[in-house]
Design a protein around this motif. Sequence first.
Motif, PDB file in Angstrom:
ATOM      1  N   PRO A   3       0.830  -1.214   0.000  1.00 34.85           N
ATOM      2  CA  PRO A   3       0.000   0.000   0.000  1.00 34.85           C
ATOM      3  C   PRO A   3       0.860   1.257   0.000  1.00 34.85           C
ATOM      4  O   PRO A   3       1.954   1.293   0.566  1.00 34.85           O
ATOM      5  N   PHE A   4       0.347   2.311  -0.628  1.00 36.15           N
ATOM      6  CA  PHE A   4       1.122   3.546  -0.785  1.00 36.15           C
ATOM      7  C   PHE A   4       1.426   4.207   0.562  1.00 36.15           C
ATOM      8  O   PHE A   4       2.371   4.989   0.661  1.00 36.15           O
ATOM      9  N   ARG A   5       0.621   3.888   1.596  1.00 31.06           N
ATOM     10  CA  ARG A   5       0.861   4.512   2.910  1.00 31.06           C
ATOM     11  C   ARG A   5       2.201   4.101   3.514  1.00 31.06           C
ATOM     12  O   ARG A   5       2.675   4.727   4.458  1.00 31.06           O
ATOM     13  N   TYR A   6       2.837   3.022   2.934  1.00 29.00           N
ATOM     14  CA  TYR A   6       4.156   2.602   3.449  1.00 29.00           C
ATOM     15  C   TYR A   6       5.284   3.516   2.945  1.00 29.00           C
ATOM     16  O   TYR A   6       6.407   3.433   3.442  1.00 29.00           O
ATOM     17  N   VAL A   7       4.974   4.361   1.956  1.00 30.48           N
ATOM     18  CA  VAL A   7       6.012   5.263   1.411  1.00 30.48           C
ATOM     19  C   VAL A   7       6.300   6.364   2.427  1.00 30.48           C
ATOM     20  O   VAL A   7       5.376   6.983   2.964  1.00 30.48           O
ATOM     21  N   ASN A   8       7.572   6.586   2.685  1.00 28.94           N
ATOM     22  CA  ASN A   8       8.040   7.606   3.636  1.00 28.94           C
ATOM     23  C   ASN A   8       7.434   7.405   5.024  1.00 28.94           C
ATOM     24  O   ASN A   8       7.073   8.381   5.709  1.00 28.94           O
ATOM     25  N   ASP A   9       7.331   6.126   5.459  1.00 22.68           N
ATOM     26  CA  ASP A   9       6.844   5.856   6.817  1.00 22.68           C
ATOM     27  C   ASP A   9       8.004   5.610   7.764  1.00 22.68           C
ATOM     28  O   ASP A   9       7.831   5.077   8.852  1.00 22.68           O
ATOM     29  N   ASP A  10       9.206   5.971   7.327  1.00 17.01           N
ATOM     30  CA  ASP A  10      10.435   5.851   8.129  1.00 17.01           C
ATOM     31  C   ASP A  10      10.777   4.390   8.415  1.00 17.01           C
ATOM     32  O   ASP A  10      11.396   4.080   9.441  1.00 17.01           O
ATOM     33  N   TYR A  11      10.383   3.509   7.495  1.00 22.07           N
ATOM     34  CA  TYR A  11      10.746   2.099   7.629  1.00 22.07           C
ATOM     35  C   TYR A  11      11.099   1.613   6.215  1.00 22.07           C
ATOM     36  O   TYR A  11      10.323   1.797   5.266  1.00 22.07           O
ATOM     37  N   CYS A  12      12.207   0.970   6.087  1.00 21.64           N
ATOM     38  CA  CYS A  12      12.709   0.571   4.761  1.00 21.64           C
ATOM     39  C   CYS A  12      12.068  -0.749   4.355  1.00 21.64           C
ATOM     40  O   CYS A  12      12.346  -1.802   4.943  1.00 21.64           O
ATOM     41  N   ASP A  13      11.205  -0.709   3.340  1.00 19.95           N
ATOM     42  CA  ASP A  13      10.541  -1.911   2.845  1.00 19.95           C
ATOM     43  C   ASP A  13      11.159  -2.428   1.535  1.00 19.95           C
ATOM     44  O   ASP A  13      11.139  -3.629   1.273  1.00 19.95           O
ATOM     45  N   CYS A  14      11.680  -1.534   0.706  1.00 17.40           N
ATOM     46  CA  CYS A  14      12.260  -1.932  -0.597  1.00 17.40           C
ATOM     47  C   CYS A  14      13.763  -2.140  -0.461  1.00 17.40           C
ATOM     48  O   CYS A  14      14.449  -1.409   0.270  1.00 17.40           O
ATOM     49  N   GLN A  15      14.267  -3.137  -1.174  1.00 15.01           N
ATOM     50  CA  GLN A  15      15.709  -3.408  -1.133  1.00 15.01           C
ATOM     51  C   GLN A  15      16.516  -2.258  -1.729  1.00 15.01           C
ATOM     52  O   GLN A  15      17.655  -2.023  -1.317  1.00 15.01           O
TER      53      GLN A  15
END
Length: 535
Positions: free
Chosen positions: A64-76
Amino acid sequence: MFLKEFRAVVFQNVLILCASAVLWKQTTATATQVTRPRGVSLARASLYIPDSDFTCLDGSATFPFRYVNDDYCDCQDGSDEPGTSACPNGSFYCRNLGHEATVVPSSRVNDGICDCCDAADEYQSGANCVNTCKELGSAAQEEAQKRYELESQGYAIKLEYINKGKHAKQSQQERNMALKAEQLEAEALRSEKEREKQEAEEPERQALDKYRQIEQEAMKEKEEMERSQREGEASKAFDWLDSNQDGKLQVEELQTHTAFDQNQDGTVSPDEAKFFLHNEEEMEKNEFVTTGWPLIKPFIMKAQGLEAPSQPEQPAGEIPLPDDHHQEESIPETDGEEGEEEDEEHEEEGEIVKPSPVTPSSIEYDAETQALIEAANKARNAYDEADRRLRDLEREIRQLEESNSKDYGPNEEYQPMDGQCYEYSDREYTYKLCPFDNGSQRPKHGGSETRLGSWDSWDGPEGSKYAAMKYDKGVQCWNGPQRSLKVHLSCGMENQLLSVSEPNRCEYEMKFTTPAACSEPRKPNDGDSEFHDEL
């Protein structure tokens, strides 16, 4: 009435057009203000759509787009955190309106240090960052304008170089064609002069053959006379040394003559005597004449030089032999008088030419032969002149063709540098660069010039071939490789050798500025790089 209605309709249409224009402008402006997350460039805004799921830019995950800039690295690849420092390998885009946009590592976001001139990277750190983009943009714009003006001037000179280079090439081609036409005429003229030379040399050769025969006979006569004189001298010396007249010269007979006392001890030992007999006990007369006398004569001449030349008789132990300073009655005169009498007889016969056995070059030719020689010399001189002219033409043609084969750049812009040389001096050496010829160095405090390399080719990187020159096959270093030189070219207002270095042993590098390296300048933009952003 109709006119008033027409004007009203026109006015109404104009108002509609103006309103449409305003609406279009507002729509365009709104379109440029694309909504995008913090730290994302305009060029990448289409990859960050808030109304849909976000897919990592490397395709490794979708969420979900809400994970963007949530201060947690999800993408390698860290692409989901462009506006935070959560991902160590992410990047943050600084808009820097009024100056140049930049990209900094996302790890610098909110680290208390101002990296973006618009302070966008420190939005939560509390750092006292000030937006300096306008000031920096103005300074950069001023610098870019100065650079643009200099590059414009350099490029203007380059255009002059291009005109000169193309004109020179055209002139060389025309000159080459003219020379080749002259070459054909010169070849025909040389062939004609060669034929005339051969025709003139044949009667000269026939006439001179007669004199050569006379000269050879005179030389043979002289050699025979000298040989006979040597043999007569040797025979008389043998007869005098052969005291018992048995036809053999023996050790005991040589021991009676102090001339053979080599160690100067007052006596002639058997070994000293045998030396002159080729280490034998005796020597026949024939062998003495051919090989013994040349060995003995210098000792006798030396001994005679120590005696008074006016003595009427030789004392015991001395050998009465003639030399340049002393002549004895015991040895008759040579046959020189007979030769003189023969010369006088020839002169009385009225011969015009008689080769001299001593100086054959003093021959005098009769008038007919002299005329043949002069005609042949004239033909030879004419041939030499025609041959020299042809060789000069061939040499100039080779030089022109060599010059035409050189690569002077896409538009011949480097051609005016050919034939010129430029120098640079440091504390130890004076360096010289002659483009398209060679590079060299010369000690400032005396010494010979050392060639660093001869022109080989252009050696710039792929896509920028004319950015560097290669010179190789220089003078070999002491116990090392041959010297080589690479010249890096850059845009400048004048042709100037700026510096010289030796990064590796026997490998030299020069930095050289020239207007020929200037590209067509681009006018600096207004400083807002937001709409020139690239992926």
